[in-house]
Design a protein around this motif. Structure first.
Motif, PDB file in Angstrom:
ATOM      1  N   ASP A   1      19.273   7.712   3.374  1.00  0.00           N
ATOM      2  CA  ASP A   1      20.340   8.235   4.224  1.00  0.00           C
ATOM      3  C   ASP A   1      21.432   7.200   4.500  1.00  0.00           C
ATOM      4  O   ASP A   1      22.404   7.500   5.197  1.00  0.00           O
ATOM      5  CB  ASP A   1      19.755   8.716   5.562  1.00  0.00           C
ATOM      6  CG  ASP A   1      18.808   9.890   5.389  1.00  0.00           C
ATOM      7  OD1 ASP A   1      19.025  10.690   4.456  1.00  0.00           O
ATOM      8  OD2 ASP A   1      17.849  10.000   6.179  1.00  0.00           O
ATOM      9  N   LEU A   2      21.299   6.015   3.954  1.00  0.00           N
ATOM     10  CA  LEU A   2      22.300   4.975   4.187  1.00  0.00           C
ATOM     11  C   LEU A   2      23.574   5.251   3.403  1.00  0.00           C
ATOM     12  O   LEU A   2      23.522   5.761   2.284  1.00  0.00           O
ATOM     13  CB  LEU A   2      21.745   3.611   3.765  1.00  0.00           C
ATOM     14  CG  LEU A   2      20.634   3.016   4.624  1.00  0.00           C
ATOM     15  CD1 LEU A   2      20.013   1.814   3.917  1.00  0.00           C
ATOM     16  CD2 LEU A   2      21.179   2.615   5.994  1.00  0.00           C
ATOM     17  N   PRO A   3      24.747   4.909   3.950  1.00  0.00           N
ATOM     18  CA  PRO A   3      25.992   5.016   3.172  1.00  0.00           C
ATOM     19  C   PRO A   3      25.922   4.122   1.935  1.00  0.00           C
ATOM     20  O   PRO A   3      25.282   3.059   1.949  1.00  0.00           O
ATOM     21  CB  PRO A   3      27.057   4.515   4.156  1.00  0.00           C
ATOM     22  CG  PRO A   3      26.439   4.633   5.514  1.00  0.00           C
ATOM     23  CD  PRO A   3      24.975   4.424   5.326  1.00  0.00           C
ATOM     24  N   ASP A   4      26.593   4.525   0.884  1.00  0.00           N
ATOM     25  CA  ASP A   4      26.546   3.781  -0.369  1.00  0.00           C
ATOM     26  C   ASP A   4      26.969   2.329  -0.186  1.00  0.00           C
ATOM     27  O   ASP A   4      26.388   1.413  -0.784  1.00  0.00           O
ATOM     28  CB  ASP A   4      27.461   4.437  -1.415  1.00  0.00           C
ATOM     29  CG  ASP A   4      26.981   5.824  -1.821  1.00  0.00           C
ATOM     30  OD1 ASP A   4      25.778   6.119  -1.627  1.00  0.00           O
ATOM     31  OD2 ASP A   4      27.800   6.611  -2.331  1.00  0.00           O
ATOM     32  N   GLU A   5      27.990   2.095   0.627  1.00  0.00           N
ATOM     33  CA  GLU A   5      28.516   0.741   0.773  1.00  0.00           C
ATOM     34  C   GLU A   5      27.584  -0.185   1.548  1.00  0.00           C
ATOM     35  O   GLU A   5      27.765  -1.417   1.548  1.00  0.00           O
ATOM     36  CB  GLU A   5      29.883   0.769   1.460  1.00  0.00           C
ATOM     37  CG  GLU A   5      29.896   1.257   2.899  1.00  0.00           C
ATOM     38  CD  GLU A   5      30.024   2.778   3.029  1.00  0.00           C
ATOM     39  OE1 GLU A   5      30.315   3.240   4.153  1.00  0.00           O
ATOM     40  OE2 GLU A   5      29.839   3.484   2.018  1.00  0.00           O
ATOM     41  N   VAL A   6      26.571   0.369   2.186  1.00  0.00           N
ATOM     42  CA  VAL A   6      25.623  -0.435   2.957  1.00  0.00           C
ATOM     43  C   VAL A   6      24.420  -0.861   2.120  1.00  0.00           C
ATOM     44  O   VAL A   6      23.803  -1.902   2.379  1.00  0.00           O
ATOM     45  CB  VAL A   6      25.169   0.360   4.211  1.00  0.00           C
ATOM     46  CG1 VAL A   6      24.045  -0.348   4.946  1.00  0.00           C
ATOM     47  CG2 VAL A   6      26.355   0.574   5.153  1.00  0.00           C
ATOM     48  N   VAL A   7      24.086  -0.085   1.089  1.00  0.00           N
ATOM     49  CA  VAL A   7      22.883  -0.333   0.291  1.00  0.00           C
ATOM     50  C   VAL A   7      22.820  -1.758  -0.274  1.00  0.00           C
ATOM     51  O   VAL A   7      21.736  -2.362  -0.298  1.00  0.00           O
ATOM     52  CB  VAL A   7      22.750   0.720  -0.830  1.00  0.00           C
ATOM     53  CG1 VAL A   7      21.595   0.380  -1.776  1.00  0.00           C
ATOM     54  CG2 VAL A   7      22.530   2.107  -0.219  1.00  0.00           C
ATOM     55  N   PRO A   8      23.925  -2.365  -0.743  1.00  0.00           N
ATOM     56  CA  PRO A   8      23.810  -3.736  -1.262  1.00  0.00           C
ATOM     57  C   PRO A   8      23.240  -4.743  -0.264  1.00  0.00           C
ATOM     58  O   PRO A   8      22.699  -5.774  -0.678  1.00  0.00           O
ATOM     59  CB  PRO A   8      25.269  -4.088  -1.623  1.00  0.00           C
ATOM     60  CG  PRO A   8      25.900  -2.765  -1.938  1.00  0.00           C
ATOM     61  CD  PRO A   8      25.281  -1.812  -0.969  1.00  0.00           C
ATOM     62  N   TYR A   9      23.321  -4.436   1.018  1.00  0.00           N
ATOM     63  CA  TYR A   9      22.804  -5.361   2.023  1.00  0.00           C
ATOM     64  C   TYR A   9      21.296  -5.209   2.241  1.00  0.00           C
ATOM     65  O   TYR A   9      20.737  -5.788   3.185  1.00  0.00           O
ATOM     66  CB  TYR A   9      23.574  -5.188   3.326  1.00  0.00           C
ATOM     67  CG  TYR A   9      25.039  -5.547   3.170  1.00  0.00           C
ATOM     68  CD1 TYR A   9      25.440  -6.875   3.099  1.00  0.00           C
ATOM     69  CD2 TYR A   9      26.010  -4.559   3.029  1.00  0.00           C
ATOM     70  CE1 TYR A   9      26.773  -7.211   2.928  1.00  0.00           C
ATOM     71  CE2 TYR A   9      27.348  -4.884   2.856  1.00  0.00           C
ATOM     72  CZ  TYR A   9      27.721  -6.211   2.802  1.00  0.00           C
ATOM     73  OH  TYR A   9      29.043  -6.552   2.619  1.00  0.00           O
ATOM     74  N   LEU A  10      20.656  -4.441   1.361  1.00  0.00           N
ATOM     75  CA  LEU A  10      19.195  -4.397   1.297  1.00  0.00           C
ATOM     76  C   LEU A  10      18.655  -5.298   0.189  1.00  0.00           C
ATOM     77  O   LEU A  10      17.449  -5.538   0.113  1.00  0.00           O
ATOM     78  CB  LEU A  10      18.711  -2.967   1.010  1.00  0.00           C
ATOM     79  CG  LEU A  10      18.881  -1.920   2.103  1.00  0.00           C
ATOM     80  CD1 LEU A  10      18.487  -0.547   1.568  1.00  0.00           C
ATOM     81  CD2 LEU A  10      18.035  -2.273   3.333  1.00  0.00           C
ATOM     82  N   LEU A  11      19.537  -5.767  -0.678  1.00  0.00           N
ATOM     83  CA  LEU A  11      19.117  -6.475  -1.887  1.00  0.00           C
ATOM     84  C   LEU A  11      19.078  -7.981  -1.689  1.00  0.00           C
ATOM     85  O   LEU A  11      19.741  -8.526  -0.806  1.00  0.00           O
ATOM     86  CB  LEU A  11      20.081  -6.136  -3.031  1.00  0.00           C
ATOM     87  CG  LEU A  11      20.308  -4.639  -3.303  1.00  0.00           C
ATOM     88  CD1 LEU A  11      21.319  -4.465  -4.431  1.00  0.00           C
ATOM     89  CD2 LEU A  11      18.997  -3.940  -3.622  1.00  0.00           C
ATOM     90  N   GLY A  12      18.301  -8.642  -2.540  1.00  0.00           N
ATOM     91  CA  GLY A  12      18.274 -10.092  -2.528  1.00  0.00           C
ATOM     92  C   GLY A  12      19.620 -10.656  -2.943  1.00  0.00           C
ATOM     93  O   GLY A  12      20.420 -10.002  -3.610  1.00  0.00           O
ATOM     94  N   SER A  13      19.902 -11.886  -2.531  1.00  0.00           N
ATOM     95  CA  SER A  13      21.152 -12.554  -2.890  1.00  0.00           C
ATOM     96  C   SER A  13      20.882 -14.049  -3.021  1.00  0.00           C
ATOM     97  O   SER A  13      19.728 -14.490  -2.909  1.00  0.00           O
ATOM     98  CB  SER A  13      22.250 -12.253  -1.854  1.00  0.00           C
ATOM     99  OG  SER A  13      21.827 -12.593  -0.543  1.00  0.00           O
TER     100      SER A  13
END
Length: 282
Positions: free
Chosen positions: A96-108
């Motif tokens: 249910d997260l907005p698309d632009e927020v999903v990258p902030y779930l990923l490793g960096s």
């Protein structure tokens, strides 16, 4: 309230050196500026600005070689309120997260989720979802790391901080961000000014600060909320300069060539209104 803030930073370079600077306040705060926010360069150099992929104001210059000093001094209006506290804010399902927020779930670069995922679930899998889980992560990072300026390490990742047990404000933020992401809570890095307003004065020299934000569902809808794993208390007067996945995206100065830091002064102080001003306001 009004806050006067700014910096004076100097580098020695050894020939023409391109530099990227994230030394302006975020565009969202430009409307709060009470005096112009202008970066002055000595010697004068040509400078261009653009807004990067994360919404930060980026200034590009080419240092000519030798010493270059960059400085700013301005006053900005602030609400004077501490960071929002919304204990009822809930975690949002990944789908249910907005698309632009999903990258902030990923490793960096500095947030190595692959190394901390099992640890995160063992520590926080039994905590209530949402605000309470984030606060539990903040409490853990706050006590897991010992703050020590002398132990700053530009290559330290979240897992390194977890194992070494020491760091500076960026390491507290990286550890908390990574643990949040491991628990499927979007988290992003933030950096900027944070003066000793409403708290005892820190005897250490003033520096820029790092904290983080998480995306939760509050009473007014989904939004980003501020957390600070180093201080672990609501603070007054945060002035955001950059946001991104981690410190890689938010480096306040990046040089494409050798640049030796020789001066670093930051000031952030609440402006005390003259008595006659306060009397007129009353």
């Amino acid at each position: 309230m009004h806050i006067r803030t700014g910096f004076s930073i100097a580098f020695d370079t050894f020939g023409p050196t391109p530099m990227n600077l994230l030394l302006n306040v975020r565009p969202e705060r430009r409307g709060d500026l009470l005096t112009p926010e202008v970066i002055a360069f000595d010697p004068p150099v040509a400078a261009s600005q653009h807004v990067d992929a994360f919404g930060n104001v980026c200034t590009r210059i080419v240092a000519p070689g030798g010493r270059i000093t960059m400085a700013a001094d301005f006053t900005i209006a602030d609400s004077g309120l501490p960071d929002d506290q919304v204990p009822g804010a809930r975690q949002i399902a990944v789908q249910d997260l907005p698309d632009e927020v999903v990258p902030y779930l990923l490793g960096s670069r500095y947030c190595d989720t692959d190394k901390l995922s099992g640890i995160a679930w063992s520590l926080f899998g039994g905590t209530p979802e949402g605000w309470a889980r984030v606060q539990a992560i903040v409490d853990f990072a706050h006590t897991r790391l010992r703050f020590d300026y002398q132990q700053a390490d530009a290559t330290r990742t979240a897992f390194d901080g977890y194992t070494q047990g020491v760091g500076v404000c960026r390491d507290f933020a990286h550890l908390a961000i990574t643990l949040c992401r491991c628990m499927n809570i979007p988290a992003r890095y933030a950096t900027g000014y944070l003066g000793d307003i409403g708290v005892p004065k820190d005897p250490a020299p003033m520096d820029f600060s790092a904290w983080f934000e998480v995306f939760l569902e509050g009473p007014e809808g989904p939004r980003w909320y501020t957390f600070d794993a180093r201080h672990n208390r609501p603070r007054i007067g945060r002035i955001v300069m950059a946001r991104g996945r981690d410190a890689t995206d938010c480096a306040l100065t990046t040089s494409f060539g050798a640049a030796h830091l020789v001066r670093f002064d930051v000031h952030t102080d609440a402006v005390v209104e003259p008595p006659e001003t306060l009397a007129r306001a009353a």
